[in-house]
Motif scaffolding. Structure first.
Motif, mmCIF file in Angstrom:
data_model
loop_
_atom_site.group_PDB
_atom_site.id
_atom_site.type_symbol
_atom_site.label_atom_id
_atom_site.label_comp_id
_atom_site.label_asym_id
_atom_site.label_seq_id
_atom_site.Cartn_x
_atom_site.Cartn_y
_atom_site.Cartn_z
ATOM 1 N N ASP A 32 0.823 -1.212 0.000
ATOM 2 C CA ASP A 32 0.000 0.000 0.000
ATOM 3 C C ASP A 32 0.858 1.263 0.000
ATOM 4 O OD1 ASP A 32 -2.325 -1.456 -0.084
ATOM 5 O OD2 ASP A 32 -2.638 -1.397 2.094
ATOM 6 N N ALA A 33 1.977 1.229 0.712
ATOM 7 C CA ALA A 33 2.873 2.388 0.721
ATOM 8 C C ALA A 33 3.468 2.623 -0.675
ATOM 9 C CB ALA A 33 3.984 2.182 1.750
ATOM 10 N N LEU A 34 3.839 1.548 -1.336
ATOM 11 C CA LEU A 34 4.379 1.683 -2.685
ATOM 12 C C LEU A 34 3.298 2.096 -3.672
ATOM 13 C CD1 LEU A 34 6.864 1.392 -4.465
ATOM 14 C CD2 LEU A 34 6.277 -1.000 -4.771
ATOM 15 N N LEU A 35 2.087 1.656 -3.445
ATOM 16 C CA LEU A 35 0.970 2.002 -4.332
ATOM 17 C C LEU A 35 0.706 3.502 -4.334
ATOM 18 C CD1 LEU A 35 -1.246 0.904 -6.190
ATOM 19 C CD2 LEU A 35 -2.696 0.687 -4.161
ATOM 20 N N THR A 36 0.881 4.166 -3.205
ATOM 21 C CA THR A 36 0.656 5.612 -3.155
ATOM 22 C C THR A 36 1.664 6.363 -4.007
ATOM 23 O OG1 THR A 36 1.983 5.838 -1.154
ATOM 24 C CG2 THR A 36 -0.390 5.546 -0.863
ATOM 25 N N THR A 37 2.842 5.803 -4.198
ATOM 26 C CA THR A 37 3.845 6.409 -5.071
ATOM 27 C C THR A 37 3.636 5.988 -6.516
ATOM 28 O OG1 THR A 37 5.425 6.317 -3.253
ATOM 29 C CG2 THR A 37 6.325 6.665 -5.445
ATOM 30 N N PHE A 38 3.255 4.741 -6.723
ATOM 31 C CA PHE A 38 3.104 4.193 -8.071
ATOM 32 C C PHE A 38 1.935 4.819 -8.828
ATOM 33 C CE2 PHE A 38 1.042 0.974 -10.799
ATOM 34 C CZ PHE A 38 2.055 0.760 -11.716
ATOM 35 N N SER A 39 0.813 5.023 -8.151
ATOM 36 C CA SER A 39 -0.407 5.500 -8.822
ATOM 37 C C SER A 39 -0.222 6.822 -9.556
ATOM 38 C CB SER A 39 -1.553 5.604 -7.821
ATOM 39 O OG SER A 39 -1.890 4.334 -7.342
ATOM 40 N N PRO A 40 0.299 7.876 -8.909
ATOM 41 C CA PRO A 40 0.451 9.138 -9.647
ATOM 42 C C PRO A 40 1.467 9.048 -10.790
ATOM 43 C CG PRO A 40 0.920 9.466 -7.300
ATOM 44 C CD PRO A 40 0.637 8.024 -7.503
ATOM 45 N N ARG A 82 -9.695 -2.744 -27.134
ATOM 46 C CA ARG A 82 -10.010 -3.814 -26.188
ATOM 47 C C ARG A 82 -10.158 -3.244 -24.780
ATOM 48 N NH1 ARG A 82 -5.769 -6.714 -27.196
ATOM 49 N NH2 ARG A 82 -6.790 -8.026 -28.715
ATOM 50 N N LYS A 83 -11.083 -3.763 -24.024
ATOM 51 C CA LYS A 83 -11.308 -3.319 -22.648
ATOM 52 C C LYS A 83 -10.279 -3.970 -21.732
ATOM 53 C CE LYS A 83 -14.808 -1.094 -24.096
ATOM 54 N NZ LYS A 83 -14.357 -0.065 -24.971
ATOM 55 N N ALA A 84 -9.740 -3.186 -20.827
ATOM 56 C CA ALA A 84 -8.691 -3.662 -19.923
ATOM 57 C C ALA A 84 -9.264 -4.630 -18.893
ATOM 58 C CB ALA A 84 -8.041 -2.489 -19.219
ATOM 59 N N ARG A 85 -8.495 -5.650 -18.547
ATOM 60 C CA ARG A 85 -8.894 -6.596 -17.494
ATOM 61 C C ARG A 85 -8.441 -6.111 -16.117
ATOM 62 N NH1 ARG A 85 -12.744 -10.210 -18.847
ATOM 63 N NH2 ARG A 85 -12.291 -11.050 -20.883
ATOM 64 N N LEU A 86 -7.293 -5.470 -16.065
ATOM 65 C CA LEU A 86 -6.804 -4.934 -14.800
ATOM 66 C C LEU A 86 -7.303 -3.496 -14.720
ATOM 67 C CD1 LEU A 86 -3.163 -6.319 -14.917
ATOM 68 C CD2 LEU A 86 -5.192 -7.360 -13.928
ATOM 69 N N LEU A 87 -8.307 -3.274 -13.898
ATOM 70 C CA LEU A 87 -9.042 -2.013 -13.951
ATOM 71 C C LEU A 87 -8.412 -0.879 -13.156
ATOM 72 C CD1 LEU A 87 -12.638 -3.464 -13.705
ATOM 73 C CD2 LEU A 87 -11.368 -2.797 -15.745
ATOM 74 N N ASN A 88 -7.677 -1.184 -12.107
ATOM 75 C CA ASN A 88 -7.114 -0.095 -11.311
ATOM 76 C C ASN A 88 -5.607 -0.283 -11.140
ATOM 77 O OD1 ASN A 88 -6.816 -2.022 -9.229
ATOM 78 N ND2 ASN A 88 -8.877 -1.591 -8.484
ATOM 79 N N THR A 89 -4.967 0.737 -10.592
ATOM 80 C CA THR A 89 -3.505 0.684 -10.472
ATOM 81 C C THR A 89 -3.058 -0.366 -9.462
ATOM 82 O OG1 THR A 89 -3.590 2.530 -8.901
ATOM 83 C CG2 THR A 89 -3.120 3.056 -11.201
ATOM 84 N N GLN A 90 -3.895 -0.698 -8.498
ATOM 85 C CA GLN A 90 -3.539 -1.740 -7.537
ATOM 86 C C GLN A 90 -3.366 -3.076 -8.241
ATOM 87 O OE1 GLN A 90 -6.431 -2.209 -4.455
ATOM 88 N NE2 GLN A 90 -5.218 -3.706 -3.330
ATOM 89 N N GLU A 91 -4.287 -3.420 -9.126
ATOM 90 C CA GLU A 91 -4.188 -4.668 -9.873
ATOM 91 C C GLU A 91 -2.989 -4.651 -10.822
ATOM 92 O OE1 GLU A 91 -7.990 -4.914 -11.735
ATOM 93 O OE2 GLU A 91 -8.990 -5.646 -9.936
ATOM 94 N N LYS A 92 -2.712 -3.513 -11.418
ATOM 95 C CA LYS A 92 -1.582 -3.402 -12.344
ATOM 96 C C LYS A 92 -0.259 -3.561 -11.608
ATOM 97 C CE LYS A 92 -4.289 -0.737 -15.493
ATOM 98 N NZ LYS A 92 -4.641 0.516 -16.077
#
Length: 78
Positions: free
Chosen positions: A7-15, A34-44
C-alpha cells in the motif's frame, strides 16, 4: 512483501503511472479498442510484481489474469 509495504508503494506508483499514461499519445479515441482486465492501479502493480517474481510467459499471463498477451507485454515495460 506485506500488505502495508504494498500500500505504501501504491501511493507512489499510482500518480507516476497516471502521469505516464497522460504523456503518451493515444492511438485510439477514448472508449475504443479492447477493454482492460486490470481495472485499477492496484491490480496493475500486483501484476508487475507477479511478473518479475515468477516470469510467466505472456500466454500464462493470459490464462492467470485473463488479459491479452499484448496488455501483459505493455505492463511489463512500464
Amino acid at each position: 512483501m506485506n500488505r502495508k509495504a504494498f500500500d505504501a508503494l501504491l501511493t507512489t506508483f499510482s500518480p507516476v503511472y497516471e502521469q505516464t499514461r497522460q504523456t503518451q499519445p493515444r492511438q485510439r479515441a477514448v472508449g475504443g479498442g479492447r477493454k482492460a482486465r486490470l481495472l485499477n492501479t492496484q491490480e496493475k502493480l500486483f501484476f508487475i510484481f507477479f511478473y518479475f517474481k515468477c516470469y510467466p510467459t505472456f500466454d500464462w499471463a493470459d490464462i492467470i489474469f485473463e488479459m491479452h498477451r499484448s496488455q501483459a507485454h505493455e505492463l511489463k515495460h512500464f
